[in-house]
Enzyme design. Structure first.
Site, PDB file in Angstrom:
ATOM      1  N   GLY A  39      41.849  -5.406  -4.337  1.00 47.10           N
ATOM      2  CA  GLY A  39      40.500  -4.978  -4.013  1.00 47.10           C
ATOM      3  C   GLY A  39      39.572  -5.029  -5.212  1.00 47.10           C
ATOM      4  O   GLY A  39      40.001  -5.113  -6.360  1.00 47.10           O
TER       5      GLY A  39
ATOM      6  N   GLY B 200      36.723  -2.694  -5.241  1.00 44.56           N
ATOM      7  CA  GLY B 200      35.845  -1.583  -4.911  1.00 44.56           C
ATOM      8  C   GLY B 200      35.593  -0.691  -6.117  1.00 44.56           C
ATOM      9  O   GLY B 200      35.637  -1.149  -7.262  1.00 44.56           O
ATOM     10  N   GLY B 201      35.367   0.594  -5.855  1.00 38.33           N
ATOM     11  CA  GLY B 201      35.012   1.498  -6.935  1.00 38.33           C
ATOM     12  C   GLY B 201      36.087   1.644  -7.986  1.00 38.33           C
ATOM     13  O   GLY B 201      35.795   1.762  -9.176  1.00 38.33           O
ATOM     14  N   VAL B 202      37.355   1.635  -7.579  1.00 43.81           N
ATOM     15  CA  VAL B 202      38.462   1.799  -8.523  1.00 43.81           C
ATOM     16  C   VAL B 202      38.926   0.447  -9.066  1.00 43.81           C
ATOM     17  O   VAL B 202      38.897   0.188 -10.266  1.00 43.81           O
ATOM     18  CB  VAL B 202      39.637   2.548  -7.865  1.00 43.81           C
ATOM     19  CG1 VAL B 202      40.837   2.600  -8.801  1.00 43.81           C
ATOM     20  CG2 VAL B 202      39.208   3.967  -7.492  1.00 43.81           C
TER      21      VAL B 202
ATOM     22  N   ASN C 153      45.412   8.304  -4.339  1.00 42.45           N
ATOM     23  CA  ASN C 153      45.577   9.747  -4.396  1.00 42.45           C
ATOM     24  C   ASN C 153      46.757  10.154  -3.525  1.00 42.45           C
ATOM     25  O   ASN C 153      47.150   9.444  -2.605  1.00 42.45           O
ATOM     26  CB  ASN C 153      44.308  10.449  -3.901  1.00 42.45           C
ATOM     27  CG  ASN C 153      43.154  10.278  -4.870  1.00 42.45           C
ATOM     28  OD1 ASN C 153      43.343  10.281  -6.082  1.00 42.45           O
ATOM     29  ND2 ASN C 153      41.949  10.127  -4.340  1.00 42.45           N
TER      30      ASN C 153
ATOM     31  N   LYS D 187      47.566  16.057 -10.093  1.00 39.35           N
ATOM     32  CA  LYS D 187      46.320  15.493  -9.566  1.00 39.35           C
ATOM     33  C   LYS D 187      46.234  15.683  -8.053  1.00 39.35           C
ATOM     34  O   LYS D 187      45.160  15.923  -7.501  1.00 39.35           O
ATOM     35  CB  LYS D 187      46.187  14.021  -9.913  1.00 39.35           C
ATOM     36  CG  LYS D 187      44.793  13.493  -9.530  1.00 39.35           C
ATOM     37  CD  LYS D 187      44.647  12.010  -9.570  1.00 39.35           C
ATOM     38  CE  LYS D 187      43.254  11.622  -9.067  1.00 39.35           C
ATOM     39  NZ  LYS D 187      43.069  10.180  -8.924  1.00 39.35           N
TER      40      LYS D 187
ATOM     41  N   GLU E  45      40.844  10.122   4.043  1.00 38.25           N
ATOM     42  CA  GLU E  45      42.290  10.155   3.853  1.00 38.25           C
ATOM     43  C   GLU E  45      42.873  11.528   4.225  1.00 38.25           C
ATOM     44  O   GLU E  45      43.737  12.048   3.542  1.00 38.25           O
ATOM     45  CB  GLU E  45      42.637   9.818   2.407  1.00 38.25           C
ATOM     46  CG  GLU E  45      42.206   8.426   1.990  1.00 38.25           C
ATOM     47  CD  GLU E  45      42.609   8.094   0.570  1.00 38.25           C
ATOM     48  OE1 GLU E  45      43.460   7.217   0.377  1.00 38.25           O
ATOM     49  OE2 GLU E  45      42.053   8.722  -0.350  1.00 38.25           O
TER      50      GLU E  45
END
Length: 307
Positions: free
Chosen positions: A7, A9-11, A102, A185, A268
């Site tokens: 991907g 995307g943001g990450v 996550n 986390k 999620e």
């Protein structure tokens, strides 16, 4: 080293883009629509650590290329099954996979699908998203990937990865206790996402409400009791340290799940909060606040599916 980022995307777009900016050999596995967008405009990152635009090297699931040395697995949990299928042609005998999702429920799935020897422990800390133009927008000083060996035979290759990947703008940190950091986390995300989505407010507004600090404490206590029951390797002072971390966050900080809800996107809920409730039920643990939060997320999903 040949690196594949799942991907853009943001990450994945941020960390993969930074690696490509350093001159590393990075490909991005993307869907056709995102590929066409990136071919038109390039991969643009707006960041507190410096803006940049690159012309990314892109592949799709049907591309025919050799397996990669390293894969950054940065999908959302609701795309996990499709991502596993799409990646399989690019995983070879020597491939290492760093998961950046996550939660924890994906770990056993990845090990089963790819083999335990290929899957490292991994997590990331970043506040980033895609804007309407498809640019990656990174909005807080924190930007690091933490990874580490889950088996002794992975340790030497992890040291090599640390040396190869780490940079002042793109921090890849090798941890000797990566599994514990992943669980820590998980608790942090569960609490932050749970209460910001329940209250539809940033963390500072919740902290300053009359009962907000107590809610953070209660939810952390519930979740810590659950993960202790399954012998997760968390520290004894995890509730205190996580509460302190939440109180140190900027007033306007929102969880990524809250931002997704504001955009009427998928969330999620089952992967994060639902998985914890399943563990609680299996161990006879009551978690009333976690249950309320999960029901709130399920209601959002049902309403969003109808719109």
């Amino acid at each position: 080293m040949r690196i594949l980022v799942l991907g853009a995307g943001g990450v994945g777009g941020y960390f993969g883009g930074r690696l490509a900016e350093q001159g590393k050999q990075v490909d991005f596995l993307v869907r056709r629509g995102r590929k066409q967008q990136l071919e038109r405009s390039g991969l643009s990152v707006k960041s507190l650590h410096g803006d940049f635009v690159i012309t990314p090297s892109l592949i799709t699931a049907d591309s025919r290329v050799k397996p990669y040395d390293l894969i950054l697995f940065s999908t959302k949990s609701y795309h996990l099954a499709a991502a596993i299928r799409d990646l399989k042609p690019f995983v070879g005998r020597q491939t290492l996979i760093v998961p950046l999702l996550n939660g924890m429920s994906h770990m056993d799935i990845l090990k089963r699908e790819y083999g335990e020897e290929k899957v490292l422990g991994g997590l990331c800390f970043i506040e980033s998203t895609l804007n309407e133009s498809g640019e990656v927008v990174q909005t807080s000083p924190v930007n690091r990937v933490v990874f580490g060996a889950l088996h002794p035979e992975q340790e030497e290759r992890c040291r090599q990865l640390q040396e190869y990947l780490n940079d002042e703008k793109n921090r890849f940190i090798l941890s000797d206790h990566v599994e514990q950091e992943m669980w820590h986390k998980y608790l942090f995300i569960t609490v932050l996402a749970g209460l910001t989505t329940l209250m539809r407010a940033p963390v500072g507004a919740i902290r300053e409400s009359g009962f907000g600090s107590s809610l953070f404490q209660q939810l952390l206590s519930e979740t810590a009791e659950i993960v202790k029951a399954v012998n997760a390797p968390i520290s004894e002072d995890i509730v205190e340290t996580t509460v302190n971390s939440i109180h140190a966050l900027p007033y306007g900080m929102k969880s990524s799940m809250q931002r997704d809800m504001e955009k009427n996107q998928e969330i999620e809920a089952r992967h994060i909060h639902g998985y914890l409730l399943t563990m609680a039920e299996s161990n006879g643990i009551e978690a009333p606040l976690l249950r309320i939060i999960y029901e709130n997320l399920l209601v959002y999903e049902r309403l969003n599916a109808r719109s």
